[in-house]
Each structure stands twice: as structure tokens, then as C-alpha cells.
Design a protein around this motif. Structure first.
Motif, mmCIF file in Angstrom:
data_model
loop_
_atom_site.group_PDB
_atom_site.id
_atom_site.type_symbol
_atom_site.label_atom_id
_atom_site.label_comp_id
_atom_site.label_asym_id
_atom_site.label_seq_id
_atom_site.Cartn_x
_atom_site.Cartn_y
_atom_site.Cartn_z
ATOM 1 N N ALA A 92 85.759 -28.532 -38.024
ATOM 2 C CA ALA A 92 86.972 -28.738 -36.761
ATOM 3 C C ALA A 92 87.911 -29.872 -36.081
ATOM 4 C CB ALA A 92 86.040 -28.405 -35.356
ATOM 5 N N GLY A 93 87.062 -30.739 -36.442
ATOM 6 C CA GLY A 93 87.740 -32.657 -37.173
ATOM 7 C C GLY A 93 88.864 -32.853 -37.491
ATOM 8 N N PRO A 94 88.114 -32.963 -38.983
ATOM 9 C CA PRO A 94 89.929 -32.847 -39.630
ATOM 10 C C PRO A 94 91.010 -31.799 -38.719
ATOM 11 C CG PRO A 94 88.152 -32.118 -41.217
ATOM 12 C CD PRO A 94 87.744 -32.084 -39.583
ATOM 13 N N TYR A 95 91.262 -30.211 -38.673
ATOM 14 C CA TYR A 95 91.885 -29.467 -38.094
ATOM 15 C C TYR A 95 92.223 -30.293 -36.760
ATOM 16 C CZ TYR A 95 91.481 -25.795 -40.590
ATOM 17 O OH TYR A 95 90.939 -24.238 -41.484
ATOM 18 N N ARG A 96 91.917 -31.071 -35.980
ATOM 19 C CA ARG A 96 91.826 -31.836 -35.265
ATOM 20 C C ARG A 96 93.235 -32.737 -35.564
ATOM 21 N NH1 ARG A 96 88.402 -34.611 -32.058
ATOM 22 N NH2 ARG A 96 88.086 -35.393 -34.151
ATOM 23 N N ALA A 148 88.486 -41.998 -41.272
ATOM 24 C CA ALA A 148 89.073 -42.601 -42.787
ATOM 25 C C ALA A 148 90.211 -41.498 -43.109
ATOM 26 C CB ALA A 148 87.902 -42.593 -44.140
ATOM 27 N N GLY A 149 89.857 -40.595 -42.506
ATOM 28 C CA GLY A 149 90.303 -39.032 -43.516
ATOM 29 C C GLY A 149 91.825 -38.710 -42.970
ATOM 30 N N THR A 150 91.415 -39.129 -41.482
ATOM 31 C CA THR A 150 93.054 -39.013 -40.525
ATOM 32 C C THR A 150 93.730 -40.157 -41.071
ATOM 33 O OG1 THR A 150 91.561 -39.325 -38.929
ATOM 34 C CG2 THR A 150 94.165 -39.355 -38.369
#
Length: 181
Positions: free
Chosen positions: A130-134, A163-165
């Protein structure tokens, strides 16, 4: 959209007068009324004029409130009034840290409009994604609006989401300010 405002200065003044009249009928403090009027003006300018700078905020949950505020003040000095997109959930008051501090800064700073995009954790099939999708959605919104945009990332070695964002923003070619959390 044209860089020319679709509202005249007189129309803007009339709208401001209407809002002031509405606020006068409610028990609103002078400081809050001034904040509402400043944000109203910024929102109308953003809606009716040139596309505003859009900043996506991403940060570690343990980020320093002072660091977040100082870096957002720095962005404001560099680009002028802007629209902030942050992954904060107002209803649940989460997550702690950088997202909360960025949201708090935005709602108390004249000239800043804010949009919250909480992660859809309650969708069972998304589980931990959910976090990466957002985060991808926030970047897509900033790019898709067609105006100038960037990312402010408060990073820490334990912060996978921020970091991923930041990594995805770099991959997309989005300008990014990386700061320690």
C-alpha cells in the motif's frame, strides 16, 4: 492552461471580501482567519493562474520536526508558494514523523496548499504494498499536473519507503532534494 489568470484583480478582491464576510459570522480567531484568507488566495491563484510548483514530500517516521520545517521553508524560499502532496492520513493522524510534520507545516504556512494521500492499508490484497502504491501515485500526480514539480526526501538508513520514493523519483527524472532525516 494559460499562464494568464482567468480572474481579474477586482474579482479576486470580491471573492476575498465574500470570504471575510463569511468568517466574520463565525467564532474564528484573527490568526486563523488570516491563515484561511492567505490559503484561500493561494488556492484561487493556483486554480486560476499559472500551474503552481508541486512538491511531493516523503520522509522517515523518525525525522526531526525542526529539520522538516527548515527544509520546507528553504523550498518555499527557492520556488515561492507551492502545492504539497504528502502521504499523511489526517483522520488516523498517521504516520508519525516526517509526513505529519510536513502536513502541520503546510496548514500553518501562508501560500501553501496541501493534499494528503494516505496509503490504502485497509485493502487486503495490497498487504505491504500500500505504501509503495501511494508513493507512486503521489509522484504520478505531481508529474501529471504538467507544471514544475519536485520531491523533498528526508532519508535515513532505516527508511525503506522514503528511500524507495526517492529512487523512483530519480528513475522518473523528477528533481529531488535529498536531506538527512
Amino acid at each position: 492552461m494559460s499562464d494568464r489568470s482567468i480572474l481579474t484583480a477586482d474579482q479576486m478582491e470580491q471573492l476575498s471580501d465574500i470570504l471575510q464576510g463569511i468568517l466574520a459570522n463565525y467564532p474564528v480567531s484573527t490568526d486563523l482567519a488570516a491563515h484561511i484568507l492567505a490559503n484561500f488566495s493561494a488556492e484561487v491563484d493556483n486554480w486560476s493562474g499559472a500551474r503552481p510548483f508541486v512538491l511531493v514530500y516523503t520522509g522517515w517516521r523518525g525525522a526531526s520536526r525542526d529539520r522538516v520545517r527548515a527544509d520546507l521553508d528553504d523550498v518555499l524560499k527557492r520556488v515561492g508558494p507551492f502545492h504539497l502532496i504528502v502521504g499523511y492520513n489526517v483522520e488516523e493522524d498517521e504516520p508519525d514523523g516526517g509526513d505529519r510534520y510536513a502536513y502541520e507545516w503546510a496548514i500553518t504556512t501562508p501560500g501553501i496548499t496541501v493534499e494528503t494521500r494516505p496509503a490504502p492499508w485497509r485493502i487486503p490484497k495490497l498487504k505491504r504494498a500500500a505504501g509503495p502504491y501511494r508513493n507512486g501515485l503521489m509522484l504520478g500526480l505531481a508529474i501529471g499536473r504538467g507544471g514544475p514539480h519536485g520531491v523533498l526526501a528526508h532519508l535515513h538508513k532505516e527508511s525503506r519507503g522514503a528511500a524507495g520514493t526517492a529512487a523512483f523519483a530519480e528513475h522518473l527524472g523528477v528533481p529531488i532534494w535529498k536531506r538527512p532525516a
